[in-house]
Each structure stands twice: as C-alpha cells, then as structure tokens.
Design a protein around this motif. Structure first.
Motif, PDB file in Angstrom:
ATOM      1  N   HIS A 173      20.420 -20.542  74.964  1.00 55.47           N
ATOM      2  CA  HIS A 173      19.849 -21.972  74.849  1.00 55.47           C
ATOM      3  C   HIS A 173      18.722 -21.589  73.446  1.00 55.47           C
ATOM      4  N   GLU A 174      18.697 -22.856  72.765  1.00 55.62           N
ATOM      5  CA  GLU A 174      17.993 -22.814  71.772  1.00 55.62           C
ATOM      6  C   GLU A 174      16.690 -23.622  71.803  1.00 55.62           C
ATOM      7  N   PHE A 175      15.435 -22.836  71.840  1.00 59.06           N
ATOM      8  CA  PHE A 175      14.142 -23.480  72.080  1.00 59.06           C
ATOM      9  C   PHE A 175      13.704 -24.093  70.656  1.00 59.06           C
ATOM     10  N   LYS A 176      13.117 -25.230  70.696  1.00 47.83           N
ATOM     11  CA  LYS A 176      12.504 -25.956  69.602  1.00 47.83           C
ATOM     12  C   LYS A 176      10.962 -25.824  69.500  1.00 47.83           C
ATOM     13  N   LEU A 177      10.478 -25.942  68.054  1.00 44.93           N
ATOM     14  CA  LEU A 177       9.039 -25.748  68.085  1.00 44.93           C
ATOM     15  C   LEU A 177       8.716 -26.241  66.574  1.00 44.93           C
ATOM     16  N   PHE A 231      16.738 -22.660  56.792  1.00 47.74           N
ATOM     17  CA  PHE A 231      16.691 -21.398  56.331  1.00 47.74           C
ATOM     18  C   PHE A 231      16.626 -20.369  57.475  1.00 47.74           C
ATOM     19  N   SER A 232      17.119 -19.176  57.224  1.00 46.59           N
ATOM     20  CA  SER A 232      17.016 -18.123  58.551  1.00 46.59           C
ATOM     21  C   SER A 232      16.106 -17.324  58.453  1.00 46.59           C
ATOM     22  N   PRO A 269       9.344 -29.152  50.233  1.00 51.65           N
ATOM     23  CA  PRO A 269       7.730 -29.238  49.913  1.00 51.65           C
ATOM     24  C   PRO A 269       7.008 -29.134  51.228  1.00 51.65           C
ATOM     25  N   LEU A 270       5.697 -28.620  50.940  1.00 52.74           N
ATOM     26  CA  LEU A 270       4.700 -28.344  52.303  1.00 52.74           C
ATOM     27  C   LEU A 270       4.511 -29.748  52.966  1.00 52.74           C
ATOM     28  N   SER A 271       4.676 -30.854  52.591  1.00 53.22           N
ATOM     29  CA  SER A 271       4.710 -32.182  53.226  1.00 53.22           C
ATOM     30  C   SER A 271       5.952 -32.537  54.148  1.00 53.22           C
ATOM     31  N   SER A 272       6.820 -31.578  54.198  1.00 51.30           N
ATOM     32  CA  SER A 272       8.216 -31.646  55.071  1.00 51.30           C
ATOM     33  C   SER A 272       7.734 -31.580  56.465  1.00 51.30           C
ATOM     34  N   THR A 273       8.573 -32.135  57.434  1.00 52.81           N
ATOM     35  CA  THR A 273       8.433 -31.804  58.659  1.00 52.81           C
ATOM     36  C   THR A 273       9.403 -30.666  59.003  1.00 52.81           C
ATOM     37  N   ALA A 274       8.733 -29.748  59.920  1.00 53.68           N
ATOM     38  CA  ALA A 274       9.699 -28.323  60.067  1.00 53.68           C
ATOM     39  C   ALA A 274       9.574 -28.000  61.678  1.00 53.68           C
ATOM     40  N   ASN A 275      10.798 -27.773  62.106  1.00 56.27           N
ATOM     41  CA  ASN A 275      10.887 -27.441  63.467  1.00 56.27           C
ATOM     42  C   ASN A 275      11.898 -26.021  63.326  1.00 56.27           C
ATOM     43  N   LEU A 276      11.282 -25.296  64.243  1.00 58.78           N
ATOM     44  CA  LEU A 276      12.015 -23.938  64.433  1.00 58.78           C
ATOM     45  C   LEU A 276      12.977 -23.812  65.669  1.00 58.78           C
ATOM     46  N   ASN A 277      14.110 -23.311  65.445  1.00 62.29           N
ATOM     47  CA  ASN A 277      15.147 -23.121  66.313  1.00 62.29           C
ATOM     48  C   ASN A 277      15.464 -21.912  66.815  1.00 62.29           C
ATOM     49  N   ILE A 278      14.973 -21.512  67.915  1.00 63.19           N
ATOM     50  CA  ILE A 278      14.612 -19.956  68.487  1.00 63.19           C
ATOM     51  C   ILE A 278      15.629 -19.928  69.261  1.00 63.19           C
ATOM     52  N   THR A 327      18.434 -15.049  66.678  1.00 58.53           N
ATOM     53  CA  THR A 327      18.287 -15.932  65.461  1.00 58.53           C
ATOM     54  C   THR A 327      17.039 -16.776  65.524  1.00 58.53           C
ATOM     55  N   VAL A 328      16.323 -16.851  64.572  1.00 61.86           N
ATOM     56  CA  VAL A 328      15.177 -17.918  64.420  1.00 61.86           C
ATOM     57  C   VAL A 328      15.591 -18.500  63.017  1.00 61.86           C
ATOM     58  N   THR A 329      15.870 -19.967  63.055  1.00 59.91           N
ATOM     59  CA  THR A 329      15.849 -20.580  61.637  1.00 59.91           C
ATOM     60  C   THR A 329      14.868 -21.724  61.886  1.00 59.91           C
ATOM     61  N   VAL A 330      14.817 -22.441  60.485  1.00 57.91           N
ATOM     62  CA  VAL A 330      13.752 -23.450  60.539  1.00 57.91           C
ATOM     63  C   VAL A 330      14.567 -24.569  59.735  1.00 57.91           C
ATOM     64  N   ASP A 331      14.345 -25.729  60.301  1.00 62.31           N
ATOM     65  CA  ASP A 331      15.089 -26.933  59.871  1.00 62.31           C
ATOM     66  C   ASP A 331      13.820 -27.819  58.939  1.00 62.31           C
ATOM     67  N   PHE A 332      14.084 -28.232  57.839  1.00 59.30           N
ATOM     68  CA  PHE A 332      13.046 -28.963  57.182  1.00 59.30           C
ATOM     69  C   PHE A 332      13.645 -30.564  56.981  1.00 59.30           C
ATOM     70  N   LYS A 333      12.966 -31.500  56.640  1.00 58.11           N
ATOM     71  CA  LYS A 333      13.232 -32.754  56.259  1.00 58.11           C
ATOM     72  C   LYS A 333      12.119 -33.286  55.427  1.00 58.11           C
ATOM     73  N   TRP A 334      12.430 -34.249  54.458  1.00 55.30           N
ATOM     74  CA  TRP A 334      11.496 -34.862  53.769  1.00 55.30           C
ATOM     75  C   TRP A 334      12.133 -35.923  52.676  1.00 55.30           C
TER      76      TRP A 334
END
Length: 588
Positions: free
Chosen positions: A504-508, A207-208, A243-252, A225-232
């Motif tokens: 450069h894209e920082f991850k969080l 998601f953006s 779902p809220l149980s997903s792992t989520a990582n920001l790409n900043i 840009t700040v996007t978020v990647d989910f995996k579940w």
C-alpha cells in the motif's frame, strides 16, 4: 458494406457490455485473436494520466500460455526412468508472454466500432448507454510510432454527445535533449489540432527520494520507495525544475526488514514473535539461529540468581508508590524504541527470544521462573498494566499464593508469545506517545487484548509497519513534527479498516521547500507537461511525458544504453518520450 460495419459494431458493443452485466471481470475473447479485459486505469502508467483508478476496457492480442516442456515431452520414450515418471505435472514450467499489441489497422477498426456503437444518430443502432473508455494496444507499425489508441464518451446529461479519441506515440531513450520536442512545438501542435482561443499549460514531475541505490555501479535493491509528485502551472521549458510554489505529495511505500531502517532490530524481534505465532497456528516452528552462545536454561538460571542476590533492592523498587521520571527516562524517546524501564517479564522475554531453540527450552525456562515464584525466591517488579499470564502469576506471588500452571502442550509457547506482545506494544507506545504523535485513545484498536493472540500479532505488525513508515520519513527525509503527526494519524486510520499490506502506498502532502535539497540537483524519474483547452467534458489535452523507463510494456524500444533503466550516476540522463494527443468528435 454499411450493414456489415454496423453489425460488427453491435457485436463488439455486446462484448464490452457483457462486462457491465457480469459479476466477474474475467478476460473475454473476441474474434479469437483479441483479448478484452476490464481493469482500473491506474494499473497502466500511460492510462493513469487520463483514467486514474477508474475502470477501462483494454483490447490486446490474445496470446496462449506457452508450455516450455512441450518439446521435451514429445521426445520422451518408453525408456523413461521411474524417477522421471514421478515428476508431478504441476512442476511443468509454464511461462506467459507479456501483453501483446494489435496491428494498427485492427486497432483503428475497434475504435471505429466503439464510436459507432455510441452514436445515437446512426439509425440502425439502438440508443445504447455509455460504455467505459476503451484503450487498444498498438504495435507501432505506423510512421508516428503509435503504441495506444483510446476512446471515451462525452456526455451531456444522460446522452452521449461525442467521443474523445486518443493516440499515444513513443520514442526510445536518448540523452540528446536537442532531439526532444520543445514547449513551443507542443503548443503549436495543440493549436493546429484544436484551434483554441486560449490554452493552459501545466507541469508535473516525479522524483525518487528513497529506494534502491547504486554504489560503485552495483544496484542495492530495496522494496521500500519514497517518491514525490509535483504539479505546477506556468511551465517555461521542457525538464524545468519544479518551482517552490508547486503542490507536492509524497508517495510512501515501506517494506519491513530493510537493514538501513532504524527499526531493523525491532523487526528481528517481531520476526521471532511471528515465528511463535505461526508455530501455534500450524503446529510447526522453524526456529531462528540463537543470538546467544549460552543455552536458554543456563541464561535463565543466571538471571534468577542475579535477581535473588539483589532481591532487597528490587523489592524496594517494586513497592515505590509511584515512578519518578528521571533524565534517563526522558532519554528513552531520544534513542528511538530502546527503553530503560524493562520490567522482569520484559527482560526475561529479551533473554529467551535470543536463546531458545525448541519448545523444550521454553518450557524449562518458564518452569525455573514459576518455581522461583512459588518458593518466594524472587519478588520481581512488573509494570502495572502488564497483561501476560506470567505477569498475573507474579502479581499472585505478592500475596503468597499462585495458581498451578501445567507447562505442557502449547501452553509455554502461548505464555512466551503473550510476554513478547506485551513488551513490544509498550516499546511502540513509548515512542509514539513520547514523540507526541498520537494518544492512547487512538491506539485502543492496536492495544486490545480482547481479541485472540493471532489477531493481536497482526495488529502489532500493523503498528510496526506504521513506525517503519514514520521513522523512514523522519530519519531519511527529516520531515518536521506536523507532517509526521499527520502521517501517523493517516496510517492509524488506514490500518483500522484495512488488512496488513506492505504494497500500500501512503500519501502525504508537503511543502516543496522541506525537501528541496533532495530534488533540486537530481534528475526526475518522470517529467511531464500538458497543454489543454476547453472546459469540463469538452476539455482536450496534448501532453508529453519524459521518463527514465518506458511507460509502455508491450513493445521493445531502442535505447542508447544496454539497460532499460539508464540513469545511474550519469550526468546526462536518458529519457523515453511518450506523447498523447486528443481529438474531440461531436455527434451532430
């Protein structure tokens, strides 16, 4: 016929192998019409899902550069004017077509040669070491609409035991969700191909959260840009919300200078500082438009006169044994980087950076200040840790003696640049330490005055970019303290070892609940599901990716909308569909 095929496989293997032995990865031509490249898989969206940042071979149609002026040049006559003759050849407009696909049959042939070259059981071939994965661009000319064929080796120890073959098929964008493949159909397709005893299903989505925005059908572009990647796991339906149980990582990825940023005013100040540094380096300065209507010299005179009229009060303030922290000081950190404790040199910097328009202005202003110090007309206070040349002269003036300074050449610019560096470093320190995001020990690299001024400016820009990132995540995403602290440490460590780079894209990593209000009612820019079976190198996968823009750049897709990026404010988003299938070929 068999010997010819094996000979072709050997020749193709030799071309790919030459990349591994060469120091440079320049593209190579094969059979005159095929270009072979070596690059990291993450540079191509579709391949990123399977290869990440690992190197791969890419085969595509070789396309020569097009010189758009060729036709005009053939029509040039002997009557051409001298002005035309003076046009430099380098101005000739050259364009280059984007990557071009190969015919399906040729792509299949390349994959068969790759597979043969890796099969040690083919007696006519040597025991060749494993190659990098191969991916071939295809022209969608088959009924399935294939855009890529891929192959990678499967190894048992040091021996190649088989090859995985991939096919990527694509469809143009549609808003009709009923035309999309269902999850059950995807599972059936995987079962039919691999006959597994069990399968795993994983979901992913992007998601953006921050970037370009659409206001009244007008796109406001942003380089940030700040996007978020989910995996579940346990996907239940296509396009389900993570779902809220997903792992989520920001790409900043944040670019300095965005007018929406809380750091915009500081960016303008840094821009002036960079102008001074560039002037010292190149000898040429493009002065910015002054923000004050009164001249720099008159402003400096008024500043000094005001200081003289309140000299007694300022002297008492300067002689205080220790600064007492007041409520006003505490509020400094609540108003971002605005400080209420600017000393004399910092106030002079603010005044001059808003008004100087020439080297002469800088020299005249500093001359007024040094003369006032020399004749004891002022006795300004400064911070103890001030390190600029002017601050040292002020300290000397406390003892009724100051060194002679020749305000000629680049000395005035040098002095003003030091003043700006000193002031802006304190601004950044105050915020970072005031918000308890780091300590002085972790800032030593960025605060060092032992390196030359140009390097000091570079390190200050890194610190500024760090704050742009932190404040974007704080102001627009409302991230809590623990995430901002972790992000600060990550940025500080990165910039100690790497050059300044806004790309450069920082991850969080974060918890989905922290940003649920941003994404749960929004449409994803990328949504995927993957069905897999097998383990380790023998794992096989079938995946579907739905995206708001095509993941393949070498073909043109049909779309329900006139633009490639189609969602905007639409309640029914349009998605491009990309499906990847995999087959495992074992060498007996």
């Amino acid at each position: 016929m068999c010997s010819k095929v094996i000979s072709s496989a050997k020749e193709f293997y030799g071309t790919l192998r030459s990349f591994l032995d060469a120091e440079r990865n320049d593209p190579r031509l094969y059979e005159e019409e095929i270009q072979v490249l070596k690059m990291n898989g993450d540079r191509i969206p579709v391949l990123n899902m399977f290869c990440g940042n690992h190197p791969v071979f890419i085969c595509e149609k070789a396309v020569p550069k097009i010189n758009e002026c060729d036709d005009q040049q053939t029509n040039v006559t002997s009557n051409s004017s001298d002005e035309d003759a003076d046009v430099d050849d380098t101005d000739t407009l050259q364009t280059e077509l984007g990557p071009q696909p190969l015919p399906i049959m040729k792509a299949r042939q390349l994959l068969s040669w790759y597979t043969l070259s890796q099969n040690a059981n083919v007696s006519a071939l040597d025991d060749n070491p494993a190659l990098l994965p191969l991916w071939v661009r295809c022209d969608m000319s088959d009924p399935a609409g294939t855009t890529w064929f891929g192959a990678e080796t499967v190894c048992m120890g040091n021996k190649v035991s088989g090859v995985k073959l991939y096919s990527v098929t694509c469809k143009g964008s549609t808003v009709d969700k009923g035309s999309l493949i269902t999850l059950e159909e995807l599972k059936r397709d995987h079962k039919k191909r691999h006959h597994p005893s069990s399968m795993a299903v994983k979901g992913s989505a992007r998601f953006s959260l921050f970037g370009s925005t659409v206001v009244e059908n007008t796109t406001i572009e942003s380089q940030s840009t700040v996007t978020v990647d989910f995996k579940w796991s346990h996907v239940e339906s296509i396009l389900e919300t993570p779902p809220l149980s997903s792992t989520a990582n920001l790409n900043i990825k944040v670019a300095s200078g965005d007018m929406r940023s809380p750091m915009y005013e500081m960016y303008k100040e840094l821009e002036f500082l960079q102008t001074l540094a560039d002037g010292l380096r190149t000898g040429e300065t493009e002065w910015m438009e002054p923000l004050e209507s009164v001249s720099a010299v008159n402003l400096t005179k008024a500043f000094l006169e005001d200081l003289q009229s309140t000299a007694k009060t300022l002297q008492e303030k300067a002689e205080k044994p220790a600064e007492v922290k007041t409520e006003t000081d505490t509020a400094i950190y609540n108003s971002l980087l605005e400080r209420g404790d600017l000393d004399f040199v910092e106030q002079l910097w603010v005044l001059m950076r808003k008004s100087v328009t020439s080297y002469q202005d800088i020299g005249d202003c500093l001359k007024l200040v040094i003369e006032a110090l020399k004749y004891h007309e002022i006795k300004p206070w400064i911070h103890r840790d001030s390190s600029s040349s002017l601050s040292k002269l002020i300290l000397q003036s406390y003892h009724q003696q100051i060194d002679h300074v020749s305000l000629t050449g680049v000395t005035p610019v040098h002095m003003l640049l030091e003043m700006g560096l000193d002031k802006m470093r304190k601004d950044y320190i105050n915020y970072l330490i005031g918000e308890e995001l780091t300590t002085l020990n972790h800032l030593c690299y960025y605060l060092s005055t032992e390196v030359d001024l140009q390097e000091q400016v570079i390190r200050l820009r890194k610190l500024h970019h760090l704050l742009e990132i932190i404040l974007t995540c704080s102001a627009f995403l409302g991230l809590p303290y623990d995430r901002l602290f972790l992000l600060t440490q990550s940025c500080l460590q990165h910039y100690k070892a790497h050059p300044y780079d806004e790309e450069h894209e920082f991850k969080l990593q974060i918890k989905p609940a922290l940003i649920s209000h941003f994404y749960q009612k929004e449409h994803p820019v990328l949504w995927g599901v993957e069905v897999s079976s097998g383990h380790g190198p023998r794992e096989v996968r079938t995946s579907l990716q739905l995206s708001d823009r095509p993941l393949v750049d070498h073909v043109i897709f049909d779309t329900d909308y006139p633009n490639e990026t189609v969602n905007g404010d639409s309640e029914d988003p349009a998605f491009f569909s990309t499906m990847v299938s995999c087959s495992l070929v074992n060498f007996a």
